[in-house]
Design a protein around this motif. Structure first.
Motif, PDB file in Angstrom:
ATOM      1  N   PRO A 108     -31.379 -31.641 -42.525  1.00 14.16           N
ATOM      2  CA  PRO A 108     -31.891 -32.601 -41.621  1.00 14.16           C
ATOM      3  C   PRO A 108     -32.208 -32.505 -40.236  1.00 14.16           C
ATOM      4  O   PRO A 108     -31.408 -31.581 -39.839  1.00 14.16           O
ATOM      5  CB  PRO A 108     -31.256 -33.817 -41.789  1.00 14.16           C
ATOM      6  N   ILE A 109     -33.221 -33.085 -39.590  1.00  6.56           N
ATOM      7  CA  ILE A 109     -32.922 -32.267 -37.750  1.00  6.56           C
ATOM      8  C   ILE A 109     -32.777 -33.694 -37.128  1.00  6.56           C
ATOM      9  O   ILE A 109     -33.072 -34.870 -37.872  1.00  6.56           O
ATOM     10  CB  ILE A 109     -34.934 -32.530 -37.993  1.00  6.56           C
ATOM     11  N   THR A 110     -32.562 -33.763 -36.024  1.00  8.17           N
ATOM     12  CA  THR A 110     -31.802 -35.024 -35.147  1.00  8.17           C
ATOM     13  C   THR A 110     -31.924 -34.520 -33.932  1.00  8.17           C
ATOM     14  O   THR A 110     -32.762 -33.751 -33.177  1.00  8.17           O
ATOM     15  CB  THR A 110     -30.073 -34.409 -35.405  1.00  8.17           C
ATOM     16  N   LEU A 111     -33.354 -36.161 -33.393  1.00  2.00           N
ATOM     17  CA  LEU A 111     -33.565 -35.971 -32.257  1.00  2.00           C
ATOM     18  C   LEU A 111     -32.839 -37.348 -31.912  1.00  2.00           C
ATOM     19  O   LEU A 111     -32.679 -37.971 -31.508  1.00  2.00           O
ATOM     20  CB  LEU A 111     -35.240 -36.729 -32.684  1.00  2.00           C
ATOM     21  N   VAL A 112     -31.984 -36.746 -30.073  1.00  2.00           N
ATOM     22  CA  VAL A 112     -30.533 -36.932 -29.702  1.00  2.00           C
ATOM     23  C   VAL A 112     -32.673 -37.632 -28.506  1.00  2.00           C
ATOM     24  O   VAL A 112     -32.542 -37.500 -27.629  1.00  2.00           O
ATOM     25  CB  VAL A 112     -30.443 -35.758 -28.691  1.00  2.00           C
ATOM     26  N   VAL A 113     -31.819 -39.541 -28.861  1.00  2.00           N
ATOM     27  CA  VAL A 113     -32.658 -39.995 -27.562  1.00  2.00           C
ATOM     28  C   VAL A 113     -31.476 -40.354 -26.617  1.00  2.00           C
ATOM     29  O   VAL A 113     -30.298 -40.999 -27.098  1.00  2.00           O
ATOM     30  CB  VAL A 113     -33.077 -41.509 -28.217  1.00  2.00           C
ATOM     31  N   PRO A 114     -31.651 -40.379 -25.261  1.00  2.00           N
ATOM     32  CA  PRO A 114     -30.392 -40.600 -24.427  1.00  2.00           C
ATOM     33  C   PRO A 114     -30.387 -41.413 -23.286  1.00  2.00           C
ATOM     34  O   PRO A 114     -29.482 -41.803 -22.536  1.00  2.00           O
ATOM     35  CB  PRO A 114     -31.291 -38.985 -23.796  1.00  2.00           C
ATOM     36  N   PHE A 115     -30.858 -42.553 -24.193  1.00  2.00           N
ATOM     37  CA  PHE A 115     -30.465 -43.771 -23.650  1.00  2.00           C
ATOM     38  C   PHE A 115     -30.409 -44.836 -24.883  1.00  2.00           C
ATOM     39  O   PHE A 115     -29.890 -44.630 -26.310  1.00  2.00           O
ATOM     40  CB  PHE A 115     -32.424 -44.481 -23.688  1.00  2.00           C
ATOM     41  N   PRO A 116     -29.455 -46.365 -24.707  1.00  6.03           N
ATOM     42  CA  PRO A 116     -29.371 -46.790 -25.962  1.00  6.03           C
ATOM     43  C   PRO A 116     -30.742 -47.051 -26.733  1.00  6.03           C
ATOM     44  O   PRO A 116     -31.725 -47.114 -26.230  1.00  6.03           O
ATOM     45  CB  PRO A 116     -28.169 -47.886 -25.042  1.00  6.03           C
ATOM     46  N   PRO A 117     -29.997 -47.496 -27.732  1.00  6.12           N
ATOM     47  CA  PRO A 117     -31.589 -47.762 -28.525  1.00  6.12           C
ATOM     48  C   PRO A 117     -32.062 -49.275 -28.761  1.00  6.12           C
ATOM     49  O   PRO A 117     -31.512 -50.577 -27.043  1.00  6.12           O
ATOM     50  CB  PRO A 117     -30.274 -48.826 -29.959  1.00  6.12           C
ATOM     51  N   GLY A 118     -32.960 -49.753 -28.864  1.00  6.96           N
ATOM     52  CA  GLY A 118     -33.848 -50.631 -28.510  1.00  6.96           C
ATOM     53  C   GLY A 118     -34.647 -50.705 -27.124  1.00  6.96           C
ATOM     54  O   GLY A 118     -35.885 -51.257 -26.763  1.00  6.96           O
ATOM     55  N   GLY A 119     -34.884 -49.586 -25.840  1.00  5.71           N
ATOM     56  CA  GLY A 119     -35.200 -48.996 -24.914  1.00  5.71           C
ATOM     57  C   GLY A 119     -36.612 -48.041 -25.543  1.00  5.71           C
ATOM     58  O   GLY A 119     -37.057 -47.777 -26.410  1.00  5.71           O
ATOM     59  N   SER A 120     -37.645 -48.014 -25.117  1.00  3.66           N
ATOM     60  CA  SER A 120     -39.410 -47.076 -25.070  1.00  3.66           C
ATOM     61  C   SER A 120     -38.680 -45.552 -25.852  1.00  3.66           C
ATOM     62  O   SER A 120     -40.006 -45.393 -26.566  1.00  3.66           O
ATOM     63  CB  SER A 120     -39.573 -46.822 -23.562  1.00  3.66           C
TER      64      SER A 120
END
Length: 325
Positions: A33-45
């Motif tokens: 599996p690959i992890t894509l890190v989103v540096p903001f909380p869930p629900g944003g753009s």
């Protein structure tokens, strides 16, 4: 003179073996599996774009692509995490224009955005919009400015954090209109939108995806978009330039990056698969519904975009005198 213990043939053999190992690893990628890190909380753009991309990407790569949220410090915490990750293609970053701003805003960053990452592709461009609670007496930019001037320092605007593009848009808006408004930094769009709907903050210059349904539902009122052109999602909403603010053209891009040192073959495969998805009719339709414009460019084009924006925002940061220790 040859250094004692140094054998050129052995060194070349080791280098060849290392390159062969990297090539073999790239050929077998992805094997997990690959992890894509989103540096903001869930629900944003960034979260919306990440999930729209990772579902078809998981199918095409034959491995799960997991979205992991690591918010904080104007998106720099998540970026630092990925910068320090093993450069094997299994940890990626959903980067944004905010990271080019952070380079100038933060006096000490634990990474170098241009050197610590290798660009993969820009996913989408997203307009920012000046939005207020529908209960506000302001009906356009002019009446909002009048309201702010009548009560200096009383009105507030929220952003996705210190040093983000929303923060700089707010300082530019305040400077050009001559008003005094309070900046309230959040960790991301979701908590900001919640407080905007609840009246805890008076306005924001956020991206379209987190607020567009609230605008269409009548809970929030869009006064202007911050880009040079109107948004096709909100065609009746004027630009800030049309509202009288000169040379106002600020938007937000989001794109995928990998840690520096990631094998070129892996980056090339990621780019090919992502661009194919981004340019597909299904993805384009999802972006139009969210108020975003899909891109899907080359790593070199994204790198040039990062260089240009880093220089552009360095000037804006200096003019706004924004600095964070």
């Amino acid at each position: 003179m040859q250094t004692p213990g140094f054998h050129p043939r052995a060194a070349l053999t080791a280098l060849a073996l290392s390159l062969a190992t990297c090539a073999a690893a790239a050929q077998g990628w992805p094997a997990k599996p690959i992890t894509l890190v989103v540096p903001f909380p869930p629900g944003g753009s960034s979260d919306v774009l990440a999930r729209a991309l990772t579902t078809p990407l998981s199918q095409s790569l034959g491995q799960p692509v997991i979205v992991e949220s690591k918010p904080g410090a104007g998106a720099t915490l998540g970026a630092d995490y990925v910068a320090k990750a093993k450069p094997d293609g299994y940890t990626l970053l959903m980067g944004a224009v905010h990271h080019t701003i952070a380079t100038s805003v933060y006096k000490k960053l634990p990474y170098d955005f241009e050197k610590s990452f290798v660009p993969v592709t820009t996913v989408a461009l997203v307009p920012n919009v000046l939005v207020i609670n529908a209960k506000s007496p302001a009906t356009d930019v002019k009446s909002l400015v009048a309201l702010a001037k009548a009560s200096p320092g009383k009105l507030s605007y929220g952003s996705n954090g210190n040093g983000t593009v929303q923060h700089l848009i707010g300082t530019q808006f305040s400077s050009q209109t001559g008003i005094d408004i309070l900046h309230v930094p959040y960790k991301g769009s979701a908590p900001l939108t919640t407080d905007l709907l609840g009246g805890q903050v008076d306005m924001s210059f956020d991206t379209l995806p987190p607020v567009v349904q609230h605008i269409k539902g009548g809970k929030l009122r869009a006064l202007a978009v911050t880009t040079a052109r109107r948004s096709s999602t909100l065609p009746d909403v004027p630009t800030l330039a049309e509202a009288g603010l000169k040379d106002f053209d600020q938007g937000t891009w989001f794109g995928i990056l990998a840690p520096a040192g990631t094998p070129k073959e892996v980056v090339a495969k990621l780019n090919a698969e992502m661009v194919r998805i981004i340019q597909s009719p299904d993805f384009r339709k999802r972006m139009e519904e969210a108020g975003a414009e899909p891109v899907g460019n080359t790593p070199a084009e994204m790198a040039a975009q990062i260089r240009d924006d880093t220089a552009k925002y360095a000037k804006l940061v200096k003019d706004a005198k924004v600095a964070i220790d």
